[in-house]
Structures are given as C-alpha cells and as structure tokens.
Design a protein around this motif. Structure first.
Motif, PDB file in Angstrom:
ATOM      1  N   LEU A   7      39.417  22.146  57.300  1.00 25.95           N
ATOM      2  CA  LEU A   7      38.623  22.311  58.509  1.00 25.95           C
ATOM      3  C   LEU A   7      38.807  23.701  59.096  1.00 25.95           C
ATOM      4  O   LEU A   7      39.930  24.119  59.385  1.00 25.95           O
ATOM      5  N   LEU A   8      37.709  24.417  59.259  1.00 25.50           N
ATOM      6  CA  LEU A   8      37.715  25.752  59.846  1.00 25.50           C
ATOM      7  C   LEU A   8      37.528  25.637  61.348  1.00 25.50           C
ATOM      8  O   LEU A   8      36.566  25.024  61.818  1.00 25.50           O
ATOM      9  N   LEU A   9      38.442  26.250  62.095  1.00 31.21           N
ATOM     10  CA  LEU A   9      38.388  26.229  63.553  1.00 31.21           C
ATOM     11  C   LEU A   9      38.201  27.645  64.064  1.00 31.21           C
ATOM     12  O   LEU A   9      39.173  28.365  64.299  1.00 31.21           O
ATOM     13  N   PRO A  10      36.948  28.080  64.225  1.00 34.04           N
ATOM     14  CA  PRO A  10      36.709  29.420  64.759  1.00 34.04           C
ATOM     15  C   PRO A  10      37.161  29.520  66.210  1.00 34.04           C
ATOM     16  O   PRO A  10      37.380  28.502  66.881  1.00 34.04           O
ATOM     17  N   VAL A  64      42.365  25.511  59.408  1.00 32.59           N
ATOM     18  CA  VAL A  64      42.353  26.967  59.266  1.00 32.59           C
ATOM     19  C   VAL A  64      41.770  27.511  60.564  1.00 32.59           C
ATOM     20  O   VAL A  64      40.562  27.475  60.775  1.00 32.59           O
ATOM     21  N   ALA A  65      42.658  27.968  61.444  1.00 33.65           N
ATOM     22  CA  ALA A  65      42.259  28.350  62.793  1.00 33.65           C
ATOM     23  C   ALA A  65      42.321  29.857  62.995  1.00 33.65           C
ATOM     24  O   ALA A  65      43.225  30.521  62.489  1.00 33.65           O
ATOM     25  N   HIS A  66      41.374  30.366  63.770  1.00 34.64           N
ATOM     26  CA  HIS A  66      41.377  31.769  64.152  1.00 34.64           C
ATOM     27  C   HIS A  66      41.278  31.867  65.665  1.00 34.64           C
ATOM     28  O   HIS A  66      40.486  31.158  66.293  1.00 34.64           O
ATOM     29  N   SER A  67      42.090  32.732  66.257  1.00 37.04           N
ATOM     30  CA  SER A  67      42.019  33.096  67.660  1.00 37.04           C
ATOM     31  C   SER A  67      42.141  31.882  68.577  1.00 37.04           C
ATOM     32  O   SER A  67      43.160  31.213  68.594  1.00 37.04           O
ATOM     33  N   LEU A  68      41.088  31.561  69.340  1.00 32.70           N
ATOM     34  CA  LEU A  68      41.134  30.410  70.239  1.00 32.70           C
ATOM     35  C   LEU A  68      41.311  29.112  69.453  1.00 32.70           C
ATOM     36  O   LEU A  68      41.851  28.136  69.976  1.00 32.70           O
ATOM     37  N   GLY A  69      40.899  29.105  68.192  1.00 32.24           N
ATOM     38  CA  GLY A  69      41.127  27.942  67.341  1.00 32.24           C
ATOM     39  C   GLY A  69      42.607  27.631  67.165  1.00 32.24           C
ATOM     40  O   GLY A  69      42.995  26.466  67.012  1.00 32.24           O
ATOM     41  N   CYS A  70      43.459  28.657  67.195  1.00 36.78           N
ATOM     42  CA  CYS A  70      44.912  28.451  67.112  1.00 36.78           C
ATOM     43  C   CYS A  70      45.415  27.746  68.370  1.00 36.78           C
ATOM     44  O   CYS A  70      46.226  26.819  68.296  1.00 36.78           O
ATOM     45  N   ILE A  71      44.925  28.199  69.518  1.00 33.34           N
ATOM     46  CA  ILE A  71      45.330  27.617  70.800  1.00 33.34           C
ATOM     47  C   ILE A  71      44.858  26.167  70.864  1.00 33.34           C
ATOM     48  O   ILE A  71      45.584  25.277  71.320  1.00 33.34           O
ATOM     49  N   LEU A  72      43.640  25.931  70.385  1.00 29.95           N
ATOM     50  CA  LEU A  72      43.106  24.573  70.296  1.00 29.95           C
ATOM     51  C   LEU A  72      43.991  23.700  69.409  1.00 29.95           C
ATOM     52  O   LEU A  72      44.312  22.560  69.775  1.00 29.95           O
ATOM     53  N   SER A  73      44.377  24.200  68.251  1.00 30.90           N
ATOM     54  CA  SER A  73      45.194  23.423  67.314  1.00 30.90           C
ATOM     55  C   SER A  73      46.499  22.969  67.951  1.00 30.90           C
ATOM     56  O   SER A  73      46.898  21.799  67.814  1.00 30.90           O
ATOM     57  N   ALA A  74      47.170  23.874  68.640  1.00 30.32           N
ATOM     58  CA  ALA A  74      48.448  23.542  69.274  1.00 30.32           C
ATOM     59  C   ALA A  74      48.254  22.533  70.399  1.00 30.32           C
ATOM     60  O   ALA A  74      49.045  21.590  70.553  1.00 30.32           O
ATOM     61  N   TRP A  75      47.220  22.719  71.209  1.00 29.96           N
ATOM     62  CA  TRP A  75      46.943  21.805  72.318  1.00 29.96           C
ATOM     63  C   TRP A  75      46.615  20.409  71.779  1.00 29.96           C
ATOM     64  O   TRP A  75      47.153  19.403  72.244  1.00 29.96           O
TER      65      TRP A  75
END
Length: 180
Positions: A7-10, A64-75
């Motif tokens: 899953l790609l998380l832009p 696979v997270a980028h930028s705000l997607g990383c913050i989303l993943s952790a939350w």
C-alpha cells in the motif's frame, strides 16, 4: 506477498506522475491508498481510509509511506486494532507537522504519535529535507523503533530529488518484505 498487498501512502497533495511512488505503482502494481482530499487533509479522514483499506485487504500488507503518509502511519498504528495486519513499513522523508510552518498548513496533524510501531520498519531520512531536519527524522525513527537510513542530501526524497524509479529505495522495501 502480491503487489496489491503493498500500500502506497502519499503525503500532502498526493504524489505526482514523476514521483517514485507513482512510478512504483505503475512498474510494480502496488496500490495507492486514495484519500478524499489531498489538498486539505484531515487526520481523522485519512486514518479512517487507511483503516478501511487495511481491513479490506484481507491479509498482511506492507506500507510505503512518504512525508505526511509517514505521520499517518504512526498515528494509525497507535490507534488501530488492525495494525497487526501490517508486516512492515518503509517510511520516507516524514514531514514534521509539529514545526510551526507545517503545522499552520496542516492543522490537526500534531501531535505526532511517538509510540514504537508494532511492525518492522525502515525510516529513510535526508540531510537537507526542507520539511524535516535530519536530527528530527532520526529521533522519529528511534521513537517508532524503525531502522534509520541516511539517504544523504536528497531534499524531500520526491520528484524534485531526481530519483526516477528510485531503485535504491525499492531495494530497502524488498529487504523489509523478506524480513517480514
């Protein structure tokens, strides 16, 4: 794992056609998690969409997270009973939404969840990322229990970084998938 299980998380404003996430989607068949509003993202809405996508996948997934997607993943991982469905996460160039300049543009995204992720993860940080200092990226990796990769001076590790398909990043994803 099937390509559709990746899953790609832009991040904010999505990933355009030249972004490595978009190129991976085309080249490898990975699945983008589409958000209802890329310009005015609401953390609750994005979290609900990720939850829905992970549950609908029916089996284990890789993020696979980028930028705000990383913050989303952790939350999401800190609040979801379904985080156990994630085998691993490649977190690239997190955006530091606790900085005043980004916080003003992305209200409602602070604070950043700082719990250890319940799955294997690799965080890739750049020494000259305009949206997150190198030291902050390293401290997020530590808080999340992620392996940290120093990507050198690659800006925000996006289209402007000139990475193309970014084979180096895809290698980290493949190693992460093998560990999972």
């Amino acid at each position: 794992m099937k390509p559709s299980d990746v899953l790609l998380l832009p991040g904010w404003q999505n990933s355009g056609p030249g972004h490595w996430q978009s190129l991976w989607e085309t080249r490898h068949g990975y699945r983008r998690v589409e958000q209802h509003d890329w310009i005015h993202p609401l953390r609750g809405d994005w979290t609900a969409r990720l939850e829905e996508t992970v549950v609908d996948a029916g089996g284990p997934v890789l993020l696979v997270a980028h930028s705000l997607g990383c913050i989303l993943s952790a939350w999401w991982a800190a609040h979801s009973a379904n985080a156990c469905r994630v085998q691993g996460a490649l977190l690239v160039a997190p955006g530091d939404v606790e900085r005043s300049d980004l916080g003003a543009q992305l209200p409602g995204w602070a604070p950043i969840a700082l719990r250890a992720l319940p799955f294997a993860s690799v965080l890739v940080g750049s020494r000259n990322d305009p949206y997150c200092s190198f030291e902050r990226a390293r401290s997020l990796a530590q808080a999340w229990g992620a392996d940290f990769v120093d990507c050198g001076e690659r800006g925000h590790i996006n289209t402007e970084s000139g990475l193309g398909d970014w084979d180096e990043g895809h290698g980290w994803l493949q190693r992460l998938a093998a560990r999972a």
